[in-house]
Design a protein around this motif. Structure first.
Motif, mmCIF file in Angstrom:
data_model
loop_
_atom_site.group_PDB
_atom_site.id
_atom_site.type_symbol
_atom_site.label_atom_id
_atom_site.label_comp_id
_atom_site.label_asym_id
_atom_site.label_seq_id
_atom_site.Cartn_x
_atom_site.Cartn_y
_atom_site.Cartn_z
ATOM 1 N N LEU A 375 37.531 43.889 41.213
ATOM 2 C CA LEU A 375 37.417 44.353 42.645
ATOM 3 C C LEU A 375 38.992 44.563 42.782
ATOM 4 O O LEU A 375 39.028 45.424 43.969
ATOM 5 C CB LEU A 375 37.286 43.047 43.369
ATOM 6 N N MET A 376 40.068 43.852 42.709
ATOM 7 C CA MET A 376 41.514 44.036 42.742
ATOM 8 C C MET A 376 41.768 45.543 42.368
ATOM 9 O O MET A 376 42.483 46.188 43.125
ATOM 10 C CB MET A 376 42.201 43.207 42.165
ATOM 11 N N THR A 377 41.196 45.797 41.141
ATOM 12 C CA THR A 377 41.733 47.175 40.584
ATOM 13 C C THR A 377 41.196 48.245 41.465
ATOM 14 O O THR A 377 41.792 49.434 41.812
ATOM 15 C CB THR A 377 41.180 47.529 39.149
ATOM 16 N N TRP A 378 40.090 48.054 42.076
ATOM 17 C CA TRP A 378 39.295 49.070 42.832
ATOM 18 C C TRP A 378 39.985 49.245 44.189
ATOM 19 O O TRP A 378 40.477 50.328 44.718
ATOM 20 C CB TRP A 378 37.950 48.737 43.075
ATOM 21 N N LEU A 379 40.302 48.164 44.719
ATOM 22 C CA LEU A 379 41.117 47.790 46.071
ATOM 23 C C LEU A 379 42.388 48.222 46.269
ATOM 24 O O LEU A 379 43.030 48.678 47.299
ATOM 25 C CB LEU A 379 40.838 46.352 46.649
ATOM 26 N N ASN A 380 43.055 48.346 44.757
ATOM 27 C CA ASN A 380 44.382 48.678 44.962
ATOM 28 C C ASN A 380 45.045 50.194 45.335
ATOM 29 O O ASN A 380 45.720 50.455 45.511
ATOM 30 C CB ASN A 380 44.825 48.668 43.276
ATOM 31 N N GLN A 381 43.715 50.834 45.561
ATOM 32 C CA GLN A 381 43.801 52.300 46.060
ATOM 33 C C GLN A 381 44.457 52.279 47.583
ATOM 34 O O GLN A 381 45.003 53.191 47.746
ATOM 35 C CB GLN A 381 42.573 52.853 45.981
ATOM 36 N N TRP A 382 44.119 51.097 48.207
ATOM 37 C CA TRP A 382 44.452 50.960 49.418
ATOM 38 C C TRP A 382 45.273 49.614 49.585
ATOM 39 O O TRP A 382 45.996 49.484 50.824
ATOM 40 C CB TRP A 382 43.142 51.051 50.303
ATOM 41 N N LEU A 383 44.946 48.586 49.037
ATOM 42 C CA LEU A 383 45.978 47.382 49.120
ATOM 43 C C LEU A 383 46.796 47.160 48.058
ATOM 44 O O LEU A 383 46.483 47.248 47.026
ATOM 45 C CB LEU A 383 44.689 46.275 49.372
ATOM 46 N N SER A 384 47.781 46.384 48.459
ATOM 47 C CA SER A 384 48.815 45.782 47.501
ATOM 48 C C SER A 384 48.345 44.679 46.657
ATOM 49 O O SER A 384 47.596 43.595 47.229
ATOM 50 C CB SER A 384 50.054 45.685 47.736
ATOM 51 N N TYR A 385 48.688 44.385 45.208
ATOM 52 C CA TYR A 385 48.323 43.134 44.655
ATOM 53 C C TYR A 385 48.914 42.024 45.449
ATOM 54 O O TYR A 385 48.511 40.664 45.488
ATOM 55 C CB TYR A 385 48.970 43.168 43.191
ATOM 56 N N PRO A 386 50.236 42.040 46.240
ATOM 57 C CA PRO A 386 50.654 40.747 46.871
ATOM 58 C C PRO A 386 49.787 40.400 48.162
ATOM 59 O O PRO A 386 49.496 39.166 48.358
ATOM 60 C CB PRO A 386 52.131 41.144 47.109
ATOM 61 N N PHE A 387 49.421 41.640 48.905
ATOM 62 C CA PHE A 387 48.358 41.158 49.909
ATOM 63 C C PHE A 387 47.046 40.615 49.337
ATOM 64 O O PHE A 387 46.498 39.848 49.958
ATOM 65 C CB PHE A 387 48.202 42.542 50.465
ATOM 66 N N MET A 388 46.532 41.225 48.402
ATOM 67 C CA MET A 388 45.083 40.833 47.686
ATOM 68 C C MET A 388 45.245 39.294 47.315
ATOM 69 O O MET A 388 44.404 38.476 47.483
ATOM 70 C CB MET A 388 44.739 41.821 46.569
ATOM 71 N N LEU A 389 46.261 39.171 46.580
ATOM 72 C CA LEU A 389 46.379 37.633 46.125
ATOM 73 C C LEU A 389 46.933 36.745 47.240
ATOM 74 O O LEU A 389 46.321 35.430 47.075
ATOM 75 C CB LEU A 389 47.595 37.779 44.927
ATOM 76 N N GLY A 390 47.524 37.107 48.160
ATOM 77 C CA GLY A 390 47.763 36.628 49.315
ATOM 78 C C GLY A 390 46.606 36.069 50.043
ATOM 79 O O GLY A 390 46.389 35.037 50.752
ATOM 80 N N PHE A 391 45.849 37.081 49.945
ATOM 81 C CA PHE A 391 44.284 36.504 50.586
ATOM 82 C C PHE A 391 43.746 35.760 49.729
ATOM 83 O O PHE A 391 43.194 34.721 50.759
ATOM 84 C CB PHE A 391 43.606 37.949 50.868
ATOM 85 N N GLY A 392 43.820 35.838 48.476
ATOM 86 C CA GLY A 392 43.173 34.986 47.836
ATOM 87 C C GLY A 392 43.717 33.316 48.127
ATOM 88 O O GLY A 392 42.790 32.314 48.064
ATOM 89 N N ALA A 393 44.914 33.133 48.318
ATOM 90 C CA ALA A 393 45.561 32.067 48.530
ATOM 91 C C ALA A 393 45.267 31.455 50.034
ATOM 92 O O ALA A 393 44.876 30.125 50.021
ATOM 93 C CB ALA A 393 47.113 32.235 48.542
ATOM 94 N N VAL A 394 44.852 32.272 50.904
ATOM 95 C CA VAL A 394 44.320 32.016 52.110
ATOM 96 C C VAL A 394 42.817 31.433 52.045
ATOM 97 O O VAL A 394 42.545 30.447 52.527
ATOM 98 C CB VAL A 394 44.522 33.123 53.145
ATOM 99 N N MET A 395 42.032 31.871 51.194
ATOM 100 C CA MET A 395 40.759 31.611 51.019
ATOM 101 C C MET A 395 40.729 30.175 50.087
ATOM 102 O O MET A 395 39.744 29.488 50.373
ATOM 103 C CB MET A 395 39.990 32.731 50.052
ATOM 104 N N ALA A 396 41.593 30.162 49.246
ATOM 105 C CA ALA A 396 41.706 28.777 48.555
ATOM 106 C C ALA A 396 41.953 27.546 49.505
ATOM 107 O O ALA A 396 41.393 26.611 49.358
ATOM 108 C CB ALA A 396 42.783 28.962 47.554
ATOM 109 N N THR A 397 42.930 28.093 50.627
ATOM 110 C CA THR A 397 43.303 27.006 51.596
ATOM 111 C C THR A 397 42.355 26.547 52.428
ATOM 112 O O THR A 397 41.797 25.470 52.697
ATOM 113 C CB THR A 397 44.437 27.600 52.478
#
Length: 410
Positions: A375-397
């Motif tokens: 999912l991250m590889t596909w979304l990397n066309q539009w979103l950066s890895y720091p942003f996607m992993l940051g979103f993951g950190a928010v979801m974990a919280t």
């Protein structure tokens, strides 16, 4: 005296045999897990070979996850209905076929894809039927005085041990030995064949499987205990982070750091070993951490997950191979705690008739996390890895908040 001494010797031997009976199943779970996860460090190898696109390589994780889901959802109810042996015995053989197809499909997409699906199916079978079999063999009937948490600990450590050692050796072989696309799979096939005869000696534990069962197979698939509130609001939020944390560590981070190390395949194997080694280590203390508290284990598992995901954001923003290993330790602790706590909670919730079925549903939730890299590889066309992993950190919280509240209430 001679006869008495002989009888005493037989009793001691029988007790020792009873104490080890679960090990025959655990070793097969270990080998199947080994074969399922040895592919992970080879992701870097396949990217370097250039035969497949990056998206297809990440989709191989999804194919594997689909296979796992099929194995979990089918094997759980089937083993509850017909017995553990009937479902567990074919699993190592399916794993062997999967490894053979992957080894022969280094340059052939269809072969490697089918091999990954079969590997996933075999892993799903041992996670449900094998895990439930280990749980039932770790009972007072087979091992007097055993702790009630022993089954969850042994099942999770068998899986984690295979998941850790398989990729560690596969990465080393692919980096420095000949036949990098085949040798690791050949080793897995040989190891499985050596240990398979032990599995045949393990006794059946699902005695009701030999009696007439009520209802259809599809009624078994529904698994009524899946609607338990503690399962829905404590176990379910934890589940995806088992492999969500693990695959962030050894599928996402190595792809971001491969240009910074001289031996990228071996480095990927090191990351897998550190991640899953940390998970294996913490699982040994799972019963002590959980204790009699309803809240401590689940909350700690999600708290460590939040720390690990924040660390992943920092590493991709400031890449450094050694700091990445520290973050992978945190993500490995998250994996180990989420796996043990989720499995222990599931086994406490499930009645005997639903044991494998509910375990299968829990493991299906865990493999949702395996979709993250693709999912991250596909979304990397539009979103950066720091942003996607940051979103993951928010979801974990958010999951931490849900678990903290629900663990006290239910």
């Amino acid at each position: 005296m001679g006869v008495s001494a002989l009888n005493m010797s037989d009793m001691v031997a029988n007790k020792r045999a009873q104490r080890k009976v679960w090990l025959a199943v655990a070793l097969s779970v270990f080998t199947v897990a080994w074969g399922g996860n040895e592919f992970t460090p080879l992701l870097v190898f396949y990217r370097g070979e250039g035969f497949f696109s990056n998206l297809f390589i990440d989709l191989l994780l999804v194919f594997y996850a689909i296979g796992v889901a099929v194995g979990l959802l089918a094997a759980g109810p089937l083993s509850d209905r017909y017995g553990r042996r009937a479902v567990m015995l074919p699993a190592p053989l399916i794993a062997i076929l999967g490894s053979a197809l992957i080894a022969s499909g280094e340059e052939t997409a269809i072969l490697i894809a089918i091999g990954r699906v079969l590997s996933g199916i075999s892993v799903g079978m041992v996670m449900t039927a094998g895990g439930s079999w280990i749980k039932e063999l770790s009972s007072s009937r087979f091992e007097p005085g055993v702790k009630t948490s022993a089954g969850a600990k042994r099942a999770s450590m068998s899986l984690t041990g295979g998941f850790a050692l398989g990729p560690a050796l596969a990465g080393v072989m692919a980096q420095w030995l000949p036949l990098p696309g085949q040798l690791a799979y050949v080793l897995h096939i040989i190891l499985t064949l050596i240990l398979f005869p032990l599995l045949i000696t393990a006794p059946e534990t699902r005695q009701s499987a030999h009696l007439k069962t009520k209802g259809s197979f599809w009624s078994d698939v529904l698994v009524p205990s899946a609607l338990d509130k503690r399962f829905l609001f404590v176990v379910a939020p934890i589940g995806p982070w088992v492999f969500g944390a693990a695959f962030t560590a050894y599928a996402v981070l190595p792809s971001q750091l491969r240009d910074m190390v001289s031996a990228p395949v071996a480095y990927s194997a090191l990351i897998a070993l550190v991640t899953l080694g940390s998970g294996f280590g913490i699982q040994q203390f799972g019963p002590q951490i959980m204790g009699t508290s309803k809240t401590r284990g689940p909350i700690l598992a999600m708290f460590v997950t939040v720390i690990g995901m924040i660390g992943a954001v920092i590493v991709v923003m400031n890449p450094h191979p050694w700091w990445a290993l520290v973050v992978c330790m945190a993500l490995g602790l998250s994996y180990g705690l989420c796996m043990f706590m989720g499995l222990a909670e599931t086994q406490n919730i499930a009645p005997p008739i639903d044991m494998a079925g509910l375990t299968g549903i829990f493991y299906c939730l865990t493999y949702v996390g395996m979709v993250f890299p693709a999912l991250m590889t596909w979304l990397n066309q539009w979103l950066s890895y720091p942003f996607m992993l940051g979103f993951g950190a928010v979801m974990a919280t958010i999951c931490l908040i849900i678990v903290s509240f629900s663990a006290r209430r239910f």
